[in-house]
Scaffold this active site. Structure first.
Site, PDB file in Angstrom:
ATOM      1  N   CYS A 320       0.817  -1.210   0.000  1.00 11.80           N
ATOM      2  CA  CYS A 320       0.000   0.000   0.000  1.00 11.80           C
ATOM      3  C   CYS A 320       0.856   1.268   0.000  1.00 11.80           C
ATOM      4  CB  CYS A 320      -0.891  -0.033   1.245  1.00 11.80           C
ATOM      5  SG  CYS A 320      -1.981   1.361   1.320  1.00 11.80           S
ATOM      6  N   ARG A 419     -12.914   0.186  -4.417  1.00  6.87           N
ATOM      7  CA  ARG A 419     -12.304   0.201  -3.084  1.00  6.87           C
ATOM      8  C   ARG A 419     -11.903   1.623  -2.665  1.00  6.87           C
ATOM      9  NH1 ARG A 419      -7.526  -0.828  -0.105  1.00  6.87           N
ATOM     10  NH2 ARG A 419      -8.101  -2.235   1.579  1.00  6.87           N
TER      11      ARG A 419
HETATM   12  P1  RVP Z   1      -0.507  -6.858   4.130  1.00  5.91           P
HETATM   13  O1  RVP Z   1      -0.987  -8.028   4.932  1.00  5.91           O
HETATM   14  O2  RVP Z   1       0.467  -6.008   4.885  1.00  5.91           O
HETATM   15  O3  RVP Z   1       0.034  -7.269   2.802  1.00  5.91           O
HETATM   16  O4  RVP Z   1      -1.773  -5.909   3.883  1.00  5.91           O
HETATM   17  C1  RVP Z   1      -2.943  -6.373   3.275  1.00  5.91           C
HETATM   18  C2  RVP Z   1      -3.974  -5.275   3.321  1.00  5.91           C
HETATM   19  O5  RVP Z   1      -3.550  -4.145   2.554  1.00  5.91           O
HETATM   20  C3  RVP Z   1      -5.317  -5.624   2.725  1.00  5.91           C
HETATM   21  O6  RVP Z   1      -6.129  -6.400   3.566  1.00  5.91           O
HETATM   22  C4  RVP Z   1      -5.919  -4.252   2.450  1.00  5.91           C
HETATM   23  O7  RVP Z   1      -6.504  -3.660   3.580  1.00  5.91           O
HETATM   24  C5  RVP Z   1      -4.700  -3.430   2.091  1.00  5.91           C
HETATM   25  N1  RVP Z   1      -4.552  -3.234   0.640  1.00  5.91           N
HETATM   26  C6  RVP Z   1      -4.944  -4.033  -0.375  1.00  5.91           C
HETATM   27  N2  RVP Z   1      -4.597  -3.439  -1.534  1.00  5.91           N
HETATM   28  C7  RVP Z   1      -4.016  -2.292  -1.191  1.00  5.91           C
HETATM   29  C8  RVP Z   1      -3.472  -1.285  -2.091  1.00  5.91           C
HETATM   30  O8  RVP Z   1      -3.369  -1.484  -3.289  1.00  5.91           O
HETATM   31  N3  RVP Z   1      -3.086  -0.152  -1.541  1.00  5.91           N
HETATM   32  N4  RVP Z   1      -3.985  -2.183   0.141  1.00  5.91           N
END
Ligand code: RVP
Length: 502
Positions: A320, A419
């Site tokens: 993210c 989203r």
């Molecule tokens: P991680 O477990 O740290 O990889 O994080 C997963 C989380 O990141 C997802 O459950 C969602 O809330 C968030 N996410 C998913 N896509 C993206 C993005 O493209 N920014 N973020």
């Protein structure tokens, strides 16, 4: 004037648990990781839907499909199937999880009879499976014409363009059974005939399932598996705030046990409208989580809107880049601590316990224990689950190491505009996520078992046998940057990195 928070926003890596007293009864095998998934009222005997382990998989294309959902439910958790696909495709994934019969596998390696040895080898590389069904149309449910196993060919002696039909074991020589065969009988046939796999077919010779010898033990081992009242695996599904009037009925019809509004920012009127629509149509029968929020106000808003659980986390996900692109978010630990307080306060006031989920930013296994200790009822993980065999993405070899692909829902690859939707144009205006690789980590079952062994062990160090007990007894300290260095191996030469010269 703007409001300033007095505390800096912190993340899990800045905290440690300080051990408490553990009695001789406080042993890892006695720890229960059962935890509520949806809200319940004080005094209610049992939460309407609980998890047997505090882990759910992220609502992402690169993480949660039906294969992941089955594997995780076997271990006691829940997957939320990604919503950034057509309503029909998402509902079909849900239906496949609900229809899944333990031990009966829908073949994922299938070819037509005119495929070649090279095709078999490529398929084996992709799926990791060596038994390939040969069907008239190359699908998992076509007419079964033969099976190719690793003993049917010799790569060193055969040309890659040898047709499959010339070396497969043809249908006439196969041991097969009828689709109505029970698992017990199927396993007996496997043992009696010394088979690796038994195809189950219908009366028109169409392939229905495969039963594999290697799975025999695993059928008996899943003590934590999460089943509904019909003994199907529990599964969740992601929804959005745009097409819920069409998507929710299709998912409910397909058998989804719980829904979750998938959004990067949950403190919005769009979410309360979505929940209100679900309540009006289904009352409390359909369970729906909401989020994401990072503070007390966001939690109260969603709890009052009727959410069955609330998800926490903005900008902490490994893929993210929301914080970098938009300058919003909050350190995950600080967010969990504040929302947990809000959840307890709401419970005291109303007698309604709304579980909270810490979503994203789990880097080390111990971060799960910290999240639980800080008050989370369960955690949602993306990167963690994407590394396993069961995630939907390709396994590749890069610089000699096996990796799997992992991309964010806000990346150009996923383009999940719903989203990030704030009611404007129906498109992703800019990226909030990246496309990446993660180190391949083998089978989910093995990974989850090691992770949870660590969680149980730490809980015992804190004198806790249940998650609520951990939340009550946990003692946490912020760590200085120097003491973080002290926490890893230091001032020694690691053997696997040292070069010995005589
Ligand atoms: P991680 O477990 O740290 O990889 O994080 C997963 C989380 O990141 C997802 O459950 C969602 O809330 C968030 N996410 C998913 N896509 C993206 C993005 O493209 N920014 N973020």
């Amino acid at each position: 004037m703007a409001t300033y928070f007095s505390e800096p926003s912190r993340t899990f890596g800045e905290y440690l648990l300080v051990p408490g007293y553990s009695s001789s009864e406080c042993v890892p095998s006695a720890v229960s990781l059962k935890t509520p998934l949806v809200k319940y009222r004080k005094g209610e005997e049992e939460c309407p839907l609980s998890l047997n382990i505090p882990m759910v998989s992220a609502i992402m294309q690169s993480v949660s499909n039906d294969t992941m959902a089955i594997a995780l439910a076997k271990e006691g958790g829940v997957s939320f199937i990604y919503g950034s696909q057509s309503i029909e495709d998402e509902a079909a994934m849900i239906a496949r999880v609900k229809d899944y019969k333990k031990g009966f596998i829908v073949s994922d390696s299938n070819v037509c009879p005119d495929a070649t040895l090279a095709d078999i080898l490529a398929l084996k590389e992709k799926t990791g499976h060596s038994t390939v069904a040969v069907t008239d149309d190359g699908t998992a449910c076509g007419k079964l014409l033969g099976i190719v196993g690793s003993r049917d060919y010799r790569v060193s002696r055969m040309s890659p363009d040898t047709p499959v039909s010339s070396f497969m074991t043809p249908f006439e020589k196969l041991v097969v059974a009828d689709e109505t065969t029970t698992l017990k009988v199927a396993n007996d046939i496997i043992w009696d005939n010394k088979l690796n796999a038994l195809p189950l077919i219908d009366k028109n010779q169409h392939l229905k399932f495969m039963v594999f010898r290697k799975d025999y033990d695993s059928h008996k081992e899943n003590v934590n598996e999460l089943l509904d009242k019909n003994k199907s695996y529990v599964v969740g599904a992601g929804i959005n705030t745009r097409d819920y009037a069409e998507r929710v009925p299709a998912l409910v019809e397909a058998g989804a046990d719980v829904l979750c509004i998938d959004s990067s920012e949950g403190f919005t009127e769009w979410q309360s409208r979505t929940i209100a629509w679900i309540r009006e149509k289904y009352g409390d029968r359909v369970k729906v989580g909401a989020g994401n929020v990072v503070d007390r106000d966001g939690f109260r808003f969603l709890a009052e809107a009727g959410a069955d659980f609330v998800k926490i986390g903005i900008g902490g996900g490994s893929i993210c880049i929301t914080r970098e692109t938009k300058g919003i978010g909050r350190g995950q630990a600080t967010a969990v601590i504040e929302v947990a307080r809000a959840r307890d306060e709401y419970f005291k006031e109303t007698g309604i316990y709304v579980p909270i989920c810490s979503d994203g930013g789990i880097v080390h296994d111990y971060h799960i224990t910290l999240a639980l200790a800080m008050g989370a009822d369960f955690v949602m993980l993306g990167r963690y689950f994407s590394r396993f065999d069961e995630s939907p993405t390709n396994k590749l070899r890069i610089n000699g190491n096996y990796v799997k692909e992992y991309w964010g829902e806000g990346s150009n690859r996923a383009r999940n505009w719903q989203r990030y939707d704030l009611g404007g144009a129906q498109k992703l205006s800019f990226e909030e996520g990246v496309d990446s690789y993660v180190p391949y980590a083998g089978a989910l079952k093995d990974g989850v078992s090691v992770t949870l062994a660590k969680v149980r062990s730490t809980m015992c160090n804190c004198g806790a046998l249940t998650i609520p007990e951990l939340q009550e007894k946990a003692r946490l300290t912020v760590v200085s940057s120097t003491s973080i260095v002290e926490g890893g191996a230091h001032d020694v030469m690691l053997k696997n990195k040292a070069t010995i010269t005589e």
